[in-house]
Design a protein around this motif. Structure first.
Motif, PDB file in Angstrom:
ATOM      1  N   ASN A  93       0.826  -1.214   0.000  1.00  0.00           N
ATOM      2  CA  ASN A  93       0.000   0.000   0.000  1.00  0.00           C
ATOM      3  C   ASN A  93       0.858   1.262   0.000  1.00  0.00           C
ATOM      4  O   ASN A  93       0.485   2.282   0.576  1.00  0.00           O
ATOM      5  CB  ASN A  93      -0.941   0.024   1.199  1.00  0.00           C
ATOM      6  CG  ASN A  93      -2.216  -0.753   0.951  1.00  0.00           C
ATOM      7  OD1 ASN A  93      -2.412  -1.323  -0.121  1.00  0.00           O
ATOM      8  ND2 ASN A  93      -3.082  -0.804   1.943  1.00  0.00           N
ATOM      9  N   GLY A  94       2.028   1.187  -0.620  1.00  0.00           N
ATOM     10  CA  GLY A  94       2.922   2.334  -0.678  1.00  0.00           C
ATOM     11  C   GLY A  94       3.721   2.563   0.592  1.00  0.00           C
ATOM     12  O   GLY A  94       4.500   3.511   0.675  1.00  0.00           O
ATOM     13  N   MET A  95       3.543   1.679   1.608  1.00  0.00           N
ATOM     14  CA  MET A  95       4.228   1.837   2.882  1.00  0.00           C
ATOM     15  C   MET A  95       5.377   0.843   2.992  1.00  0.00           C
ATOM     16  O   MET A  95       5.218  -0.339   2.701  1.00  0.00           O
ATOM     17  CB  MET A  95       3.258   1.629   4.057  1.00  0.00           C
ATOM     18  CG  MET A  95       2.082   2.591   4.061  1.00  0.00           C
ATOM     19  SD  MET A  95       2.584   4.305   4.193  1.00  0.00           S
ATOM     20  CE  MET A  95       1.714   5.003   2.785  1.00  0.00           C
ATOM     21  N   MET A  96       6.525   1.333   3.435  1.00  0.00           N
ATOM     22  CA  MET A  96       7.754   0.544   3.442  1.00  0.00           C
ATOM     23  C   MET A  96       8.113   0.088   4.850  1.00  0.00           C
ATOM     24  O   MET A  96       7.822   0.751   5.837  1.00  0.00           O
ATOM     25  CB  MET A  96       8.888   1.398   2.881  1.00  0.00           C
ATOM     26  CG  MET A  96      10.210   0.668   2.734  1.00  0.00           C
ATOM     27  SD  MET A  96      11.515   1.787   2.136  1.00  0.00           S
ATOM     28  CE  MET A  96      11.935   2.638   3.644  1.00  0.00           C
ATOM     29  N   GLY A  97       8.765  -1.072   4.924  1.00  0.00           N
ATOM     30  CA  GLY A  97       9.280  -1.564   6.192  1.00  0.00           C
ATOM     31  C   GLY A  97      10.282  -2.677   5.941  1.00  0.00           C
ATOM     32  O   GLY A  97      10.481  -3.111   4.797  1.00  0.00           O
ATOM     33  N   VAL A  98      10.898  -3.147   7.002  1.00  0.00           N
ATOM     34  CA  VAL A  98      11.880  -4.221   6.896  1.00  0.00           C
ATOM     35  C   VAL A  98      11.348  -5.443   7.643  1.00  0.00           C
ATOM     36  O   VAL A  98      10.742  -5.319   8.711  1.00  0.00           O
ATOM     37  CB  VAL A  98      13.254  -3.771   7.454  1.00  0.00           C
ATOM     38  CG1 VAL A  98      13.161  -3.442   8.939  1.00  0.00           C
ATOM     39  CG2 VAL A  98      14.325  -4.826   7.212  1.00  0.00           C
ATOM     40  N   LEU A  99      11.511  -6.628   7.048  1.00  0.00           N
ATOM     41  CA  LEU A  99      11.111  -7.853   7.731  1.00  0.00           C
ATOM     42  C   LEU A  99      11.933  -8.025   9.001  1.00  0.00           C
ATOM     43  O   LEU A  99      13.103  -7.633   9.057  1.00  0.00           O
ATOM     44  CB  LEU A  99      11.305  -9.059   6.814  1.00  0.00           C
ATOM     45  CG  LEU A  99      10.461  -9.097   5.533  1.00  0.00           C
ATOM     46  CD1 LEU A  99      10.894 -10.272   4.660  1.00  0.00           C
ATOM     47  CD2 LEU A  99       8.978  -9.179   5.850  1.00  0.00           C
TER      48      LEU A  99
END
Length: 219
Positions: A93-99
């Motif tokens: 949804n256009g939102m970034m993060g790291v596993l």
């Protein structure tokens, strides 16, 4: 749109050893269902009640994205420095993060771009860089406009730098537990360069709606 999974489990405790669910709040991981990958963000793991003397009930709430609803890519750490590197990230949804399994690779200075390999990035996901203790600085590109709940909570960041073009909306909890940041009043003080606003509750949700309208964030 994310799919919300809510389930309860009963866990038996032994003596003074309090057992807890395997998943933890803030975990982000890939899960396979019938041969298809899912991205899962654990929004909450909380104790409900004692069912009886030594059996506790816990509830877990998970935000899940189907394979076609997220992308795995990389962003650059320490951009322009001799120790420049790439860290694997997801964009949903256009939102970034790291596993969670990759969070140790988020080491040093993170530049959050507005696009990476034709994948648009509009903000930082809930718990996006939660617990990234090696992360020291975050720089926002001009079209990255939002950082959600606990986005950088319990990380090692010491500095943040926002752009001068579009204000970034930062959730009130996004910096919780960041012990290396200077002490400041999240609502009143302005310790970081650039345009931003830190808020929560209704004010955050109202501005979020405006950002969706102005910047065409995916839902």
């Amino acid at each position: 749109m994310p799919h919300i999974i809510t389930y309860t489990e009963e866990i038996e405790e032994h003596g003074y050893c309090q057992q807890r669910p395997e998943l933890k709040t803030g975990d982000k991981y890939l899960h396979e269902v019938e041969g298809k990958k899912r991205l899962r963000l654990v929004r909450s793991v909380h104790f409900d009640k004692y069912v009886w003397e030594n059996v506790a009930q816990w509830t877990t709430i998970i935000e899940e994205y189907f394979e076609e609803e997220y992308t795995l890519t990389t962003v650059l750490m320490n951009l322009g420095h001799p120790n420049q590197s790439e860290v694997p990230v997801f964009v949903a949804n256009g939102m970034m993060g790291v596993l969670t399994c990759e969070k140790e690779k988020a080491c040093g200075e993170l530049f959050i771009p507005s696009k990476r390999f034709n994948v648009p990035i509009k903000g930082v996901a809930p718990f996006g860089f939660y617990g990234c203790q090696q992360l020291t600085k975050v720089i926002f590109d001009a079209r990255v406009v939002i950082a959600y709940e606990y986005a950088f909570a319990k990380s090692g960041i010491k500095e943040m730098e926002f752009n001068e073009i579009v204000p970034v909306m930062v959730h009130l909890t996004a910096l919780d537990g960041c012990e290396h940041l200077p002490k400041f009043d999240k609502i009143l003080d302005r310790p970081f360069p650039g345009k931003y606003q830190i808020c929560g509750g209704d004010a955050f949700r109202e501005w979020e709606e405006e950002l969706y309208r102005l910047h065409f964030l995916n839902r």
